[in-house]
Design a protein around this motif. Structure first.
Motif, PDB file in Angstrom:
ATOM      1  N   GLY A   1       4.726   5.789  20.383  1.00 43.78           N
ATOM      2  CA  GLY A   1       5.124   4.640  21.196  1.00 43.78           C
ATOM      3  C   GLY A   1       5.532   3.465  20.333  1.00 43.78           C
ATOM      4  N   LEU A   2       6.102   2.458  20.983  1.00 47.99           N
ATOM      5  CA  LEU A   2       6.561   1.281  20.266  1.00 47.99           C
ATOM      6  C   LEU A   2       5.909   0.013  20.794  1.00 47.99           C
ATOM      7  CD1 LEU A   2      10.382   2.175  20.151  1.00 47.99           C
ATOM      8  CD2 LEU A   2       8.705   2.445  18.317  1.00 47.99           C
ATOM      9  N   LEU A   3       4.896   0.147  21.646  1.00 53.06           N
ATOM     10  CA  LEU A   3       4.208  -1.003  22.215  1.00 53.06           C
ATOM     11  C   LEU A   3       2.772  -1.045  21.701  1.00 53.06           C
ATOM     12  CD1 LEU A   3       4.107  -3.380  24.233  1.00 53.06           C
ATOM     13  CD2 LEU A   3       3.441  -1.731  25.994  1.00 53.06           C
ATOM     14  N   TYR A   4       2.388  -2.171  21.089  1.00 50.66           N
ATOM     15  CA  TYR A   4       1.063  -2.297  20.490  1.00 50.66           C
ATOM     16  C   TYR A   4       0.516  -3.687  20.778  1.00 50.66           C
ATOM     17  CZ  TYR A   4       3.498   1.202  17.627  1.00 50.66           C
ATOM     18  OH  TYR A   4       4.258   2.263  17.211  1.00 50.66           O
ATOM     19  N   THR A   5      -0.758  -3.888  20.492  1.00 49.72           N
ATOM     20  CA  THR A   5      -1.294  -5.244  20.520  1.00 49.72           C
ATOM     21  C   THR A   5      -0.993  -5.882  19.168  1.00 49.72           C
ATOM     22  OG1 THR A   5      -3.468  -4.656  19.607  1.00 49.72           O
ATOM     23  CG2 THR A   5      -3.183  -4.496  22.010  1.00 49.72           C
ATOM     24  N   ALA A   6      -1.040  -7.196  19.130  1.00 47.23           N
ATOM     25  CA  ALA A   6      -0.745  -7.920  17.890  1.00 47.23           C
ATOM     26  C   ALA A   6      -1.927  -7.906  16.921  1.00 47.23           C
ATOM     27  CB  ALA A   6      -0.358  -9.367  18.213  1.00 47.23           C
ATOM     28  N   ARG A   7      -3.028  -7.297  17.337  1.00 45.80           N
ATOM     29  CA  ARG A   7      -4.221  -7.252  16.481  1.00 45.80           C
ATOM     30  C   ARG A   7      -4.033  -6.189  15.411  1.00 45.80           C
ATOM     31  NH1 ARG A   7     -10.453  -6.515  18.647  1.00 45.80           N
ATOM     32  NH2 ARG A   7     -11.486  -6.873  16.644  1.00 45.80           N
ATOM     33  N   SER A   8      -3.700  -6.630  14.218  1.00 52.28           N
ATOM     34  CA  SER A   8      -3.413  -5.683  13.140  1.00 52.28           C
ATOM     35  C   SER A   8      -3.528  -6.378  11.792  1.00 52.28           C
ATOM     36  CB  SER A   8      -1.998  -5.111  13.314  1.00 52.28           C
ATOM     37  OG  SER A   8      -1.687  -4.211  12.266  1.00 52.28           O
ATOM     38  N   THR A   9      -3.835  -5.614  10.778  1.00 56.12           N
ATOM     39  CA  THR A   9      -3.827  -6.122   9.406  1.00 56.12           C
ATOM     40  C   THR A   9      -2.401  -6.067   8.869  1.00 56.12           C
ATOM     41  OG1 THR A   9      -4.194  -3.908   8.488  1.00 56.12           O
ATOM     42  CG2 THR A   9      -6.156  -5.220   9.045  1.00 56.12           C
ATOM     43  N   ASP A  10      -2.190  -6.648   7.696  1.00 58.53           N
ATOM     44  CA  ASP A  10      -0.871  -6.574   7.069  1.00 58.53           C
ATOM     45  C   ASP A  10      -0.458  -5.124   6.838  1.00 58.53           C
ATOM     46  OD1 ASP A  10      -0.641  -9.263   7.074  1.00 58.53           O
ATOM     47  OD2 ASP A  10      -0.881  -9.559   4.913  1.00 58.53           O
ATOM     48  N   ASN A  11      -1.401  -4.313   6.353  1.00 66.96           N
ATOM     49  CA  ASN A  11      -1.092  -2.903   6.096  1.00 66.96           C
ATOM     50  C   ASN A  11      -0.721  -2.197   7.397  1.00 66.96           C
ATOM     51  OD1 ASN A  11      -1.692  -3.304   3.433  1.00 66.96           O
ATOM     52  ND2 ASN A  11      -3.684  -2.300   3.491  1.00 66.96           N
ATOM     53  N   MET A  13       0.484  -3.597  10.114  1.00 68.48           N
ATOM     54  CA  MET A  13       1.764  -4.102  10.594  1.00 68.48           C
ATOM     55  C   MET A  13       2.919  -3.455   9.843  1.00 68.48           C
ATOM     56  SD  MET A  13       3.032  -6.167  12.869  1.00 68.48           S
ATOM     57  CE  MET A  13       1.728  -7.338  13.256  1.00 68.48           C
ATOM     58  N   GLU A  14       2.754  -3.246   8.547  1.00 66.00           N
ATOM     59  CA  GLU A  14       3.794  -2.568   7.765  1.00 66.00           C
ATOM     60  C   GLU A  14       4.045  -1.166   8.323  1.00 66.00           C
ATOM     61  OE1 GLU A  14       3.169  -2.438   3.588  1.00 66.00           O
ATOM     62  OE2 GLU A  14       2.889  -4.602   3.380  1.00 66.00           O
ATOM     63  N   PHE A  15       2.973  -0.460   8.648  1.00 66.71           N
ATOM     64  CA  PHE A  15       3.104   0.890   9.192  1.00 66.71           C
ATOM     65  C   PHE A  15       3.879   0.866  10.506  1.00 66.71           C
ATOM     66  CE2 PHE A  15       1.395   3.955  12.272  1.00 66.71           C
ATOM     67  CZ  PHE A  15       1.776   5.142  11.665  1.00 66.71           C
ATOM     68  N   LEU A  16       3.531  -0.089  11.390  1.00 68.05           N
ATOM     69  CA  LEU A  16       4.194  -0.171  12.693  1.00 68.05           C
ATOM     70  C   LEU A  16       5.671  -0.516  12.544  1.00 68.05           C
ATOM     71  CD1 LEU A  16       1.502  -2.079  14.805  1.00 68.05           C
ATOM     72  CD2 LEU A  16       1.880   0.383  14.626  1.00 68.05           C
ATOM     73  N   LEU A  17       5.974  -1.454  11.655  1.00 73.63           N
ATOM     74  CA  LEU A  17       7.365  -1.871  11.465  1.00 73.63           C
ATOM     75  C   LEU A  17       8.205  -0.737  10.887  1.00 73.63           C
ATOM     76  CD1 LEU A  17       6.724  -5.459  10.104  1.00 73.63           C
ATOM     77  CD2 LEU A  17       7.906  -4.895  12.235  1.00 73.63           C
ATOM     78  N   GLU A  18       7.622   0.014   9.941  1.00 74.22           N
ATOM     79  CA  GLU A  18       8.351   1.137   9.372  1.00 74.22           C
ATOM     80  C   GLU A  18       8.532   2.237  10.416  1.00 74.22           C
ATOM     81  OE1 GLU A  18       8.284   3.342   5.110  1.00 74.22           O
ATOM     82  OE2 GLU A  18       6.502   3.676   6.341  1.00 74.22           O
ATOM     83  N   HIS A  26       7.112  -3.744  19.914  1.00 73.83           N
ATOM     84  CA  HIS A  26       6.798  -4.831  20.828  1.00 73.83           C
ATOM     85  C   HIS A  26       5.292  -5.065  20.807  1.00 73.83           C
ATOM     86  CE1 HIS A  26      10.919  -4.360  22.116  1.00 73.83           C
ATOM     87  NE2 HIS A  26      10.673  -3.062  22.082  1.00 73.83           N
ATOM     88  N   LEU A  27       4.918  -6.283  20.443  1.00 79.87           N
ATOM     89  CA  LEU A  27       3.512  -6.627  20.262  1.00 79.87           C
ATOM     90  C   LEU A  27       3.038  -7.485  21.426  1.00 79.87           C
ATOM     91  CD1 LEU A  27       3.750  -7.585  16.476  1.00 79.87           C
ATOM     92  CD2 LEU A  27       3.145  -5.370  17.454  1.00 79.87           C
ATOM     93  N   ASP A  28       1.898  -7.118  21.991  1.00 84.00           N
ATOM     94  CA  ASP A  28       1.357  -7.829  23.145  1.00 84.00           C
ATOM     95  C   ASP A  28       0.171  -8.688  22.717  1.00 84.00           C
ATOM     96  OD1 ASP A  28       1.141  -8.577  25.785  1.00 84.00           O
ATOM     97  OD2 ASP A  28      -0.140  -6.895  26.329  1.00 84.00           O
ATOM     98  N   GLU A  29      -0.005  -9.832  23.390  1.00 82.53           N
ATOM     99  CA  GLU A  29      -1.150 -10.712  23.186  1.00 82.53           C
ATOM    100  C   GLU A  29      -1.253 -11.211  21.745  1.00 82.53           C
ATOM    101  OE1 GLU A  29      -2.758 -11.990  25.443  1.00 82.53           O
ATOM    102  OE2 GLU A  29      -2.487 -10.703  27.188  1.00 82.53           O
ATOM    103  N   ALA A  30      -0.410 -12.177  21.425  1.00 85.33           N
ATOM    104  CA  ALA A  30      -0.411 -12.745  20.067  1.00 85.33           C
ATOM    105  C   ALA A  30      -1.767 -13.329  19.691  1.00 85.33           C
ATOM    106  CB  ALA A  30       0.668 -13.821  19.951  1.00 85.33           C
ATOM    107  N   LYS A  31      -2.529 -13.793  20.687  1.00 89.04           N
ATOM    108  CA  LYS A  31      -3.819 -14.429  20.402  1.00 89.04           C
ATOM    109  C   LYS A  31      -4.827 -13.458  19.797  1.00 89.04           C
ATOM    110  CE  LYS A  31      -5.670 -13.772  25.088  1.00 89.04           C
ATOM    111  NZ  LYS A  31      -6.124 -14.458  26.318  1.00 89.04           N
ATOM    112  N   THR A  32      -4.591 -12.139  19.941  1.00 92.58           N
ATOM    113  CA  THR A  32      -5.514 -11.160  19.366  1.00 92.58           C
ATOM    114  C   THR A  32      -5.272 -10.968  17.875  1.00 92.58           C
ATOM    115  OG1 THR A  32      -4.072  -9.257  19.833  1.00 92.58           O
ATOM    116  CG2 THR A  32      -5.628  -9.926  21.560  1.00 92.58           C
ATOM    117  N   ALA A  70      11.637  -7.003  16.694  1.00 97.17           N
ATOM    118  CA  ALA A  70      10.273  -7.129  17.205  1.00 97.17           C
ATOM    119  C   ALA A  70      10.182  -8.244  18.235  1.00 97.17           C
ATOM    120  CB  ALA A  70       9.303  -7.409  16.064  1.00 97.17           C
ATOM    121  N   THR A  71       9.383  -8.019  19.258  1.00 96.72           N
ATOM    122  CA  THR A  71       9.068  -9.069  20.220  1.00 96.72           C
ATOM    123  C   THR A  71       7.556  -9.225  20.279  1.00 96.72           C
ATOM    124  OG1 THR A  71       8.917  -7.569  22.123  1.00 96.72           O
ATOM    125  CG2 THR A  71      11.092  -8.493  21.628  1.00 96.72           C
ATOM    126  N   ILE A  72       7.116 -10.442  20.565  1.00 96.55           N
ATOM    127  CA  ILE A  72       5.687 -10.714  20.715  1.00 96.55           C
ATOM    128  C   ILE A  72       5.494 -11.471  22.021  1.00 96.55           C
ATOM    129  CG2 ILE A  72       3.668 -11.872  19.759  1.00 96.55           C
ATOM    130  CD1 ILE A  72       4.810 -11.581  17.014  1.00 96.55           C
TER     131      ILE A  72
END
Length: 239
Positions: A1-11, A13-18, A26-32, A70-72
């Motif tokens: 899938g391409l929909l995730y929460t924004a709760r992620s580490t840098d590593n 996030m790199e995996f998701l972007l790649e 598409h990242l949901d809930e930036a506050k997380t 990417a969208t947030i």
């Protein structure tokens, strides 16, 4: 899938972007997410390359690479979340990831939302492959220059609504979306008698342009326009 929460580490996030390379995530809930690092997320996404890392033998690992849209989504603008975390706003955040305020829109009725959800579920997984097929069938994979010129043209149309020189990069984001809609209409993926897709993009652009984030990019121009508006609305009160 391409929909995730924004709760992620840098590593992470790199995996998701790649993983979304060549398409989108598409990242949901930036506050997380990590609010202290949120201001750098837009640069991280736009940069297209991960951090340099070393192996145990001191040789360099191959960095992750991506070209990903990417969208947030969030209840608050990213700039507000960054400020609440007592972190200085990063210059350039607003043009790399423009925030669109949808709070003033009329909420959908429950039945309308249910219909849209069913439509999405019936068509889930088909849109992306059809879009790629359309790019090839229409010959755009051999005409990157022509496609870029179409984006340039749409960008110029958007910039006609403003005299701010600092928003060209933001206009580029909206122009790319607009041209994607043009291609989908041309290929018959979406059927619209009029350019409702373009109307939606222009609405989003104007909403951003008239918001606080765009005004922050040109404080002097904004101050002058505010003063002119005051003088026009208060004739005879200023000597």
């Amino acid at each position: 899938g391409l929909l995730y929460t924004a709760r992620s580490t840098d590593n992470g996030m790199e995996f998701l972007l790649e993983r979304g390379n060549g398409t989108s995530i598409h990242l949901d809930e930036a506050k997380t997410g990590n609010s202290k690092e949120l201001g750098n997320v837009a640069f991280f996404i736009a940069g297209g390359v991960g951090k340099k890392r070393m192996r145990a033998d001191a040789s360099e690992r191959e960095s992750k690479n991506w070209r990903t849209v990417a969208t947030i989504s969030s209840e608050k603008p990213m700039s507000s979340i960054v400020q609440e975390a007592n972190t200085a706003e990063v210059s350039g955040l607003h043009v790399r990831m423009p925030a669109i305020d949808v709070s003033g829109l009329t909420p959908l009725a429950a039945s309308e939302a249910a219909d849209i959800r069913q439509w999405l579920l019936r068509n889930y997984g088909f849109g992306g492959p059809l879009f790629v097929k359309a790019l090839i069938d229409l010959g755009y994979h051999k005409d990157a220059t022509g496609l870029r010129e179409r984006i340039d043209q749409r960008q110029a149309e958007l910039l006609e609504a403003t005299n701010l020189p600092t928003v060209e990069r933001a206009a580029r984001q909206f122009a790319i979306l607009w041209v994607c809609g043009d291609v989908m209409r041309e290929a018959g993926i979406i059927e619209m008698e009029t350019d409702k897709f373009g109307d939606a993009v222009q609405w989003a652009w104007e909403a951003w342009l008239n918001g606080d984030d765009a005004r922050k990019l040109a404080p002097v121009s904004d101050s002058v326009e505010t003063l002119i508006a005051y003088l026009q609305n208060n004739p005879g009160t200023v000597v």
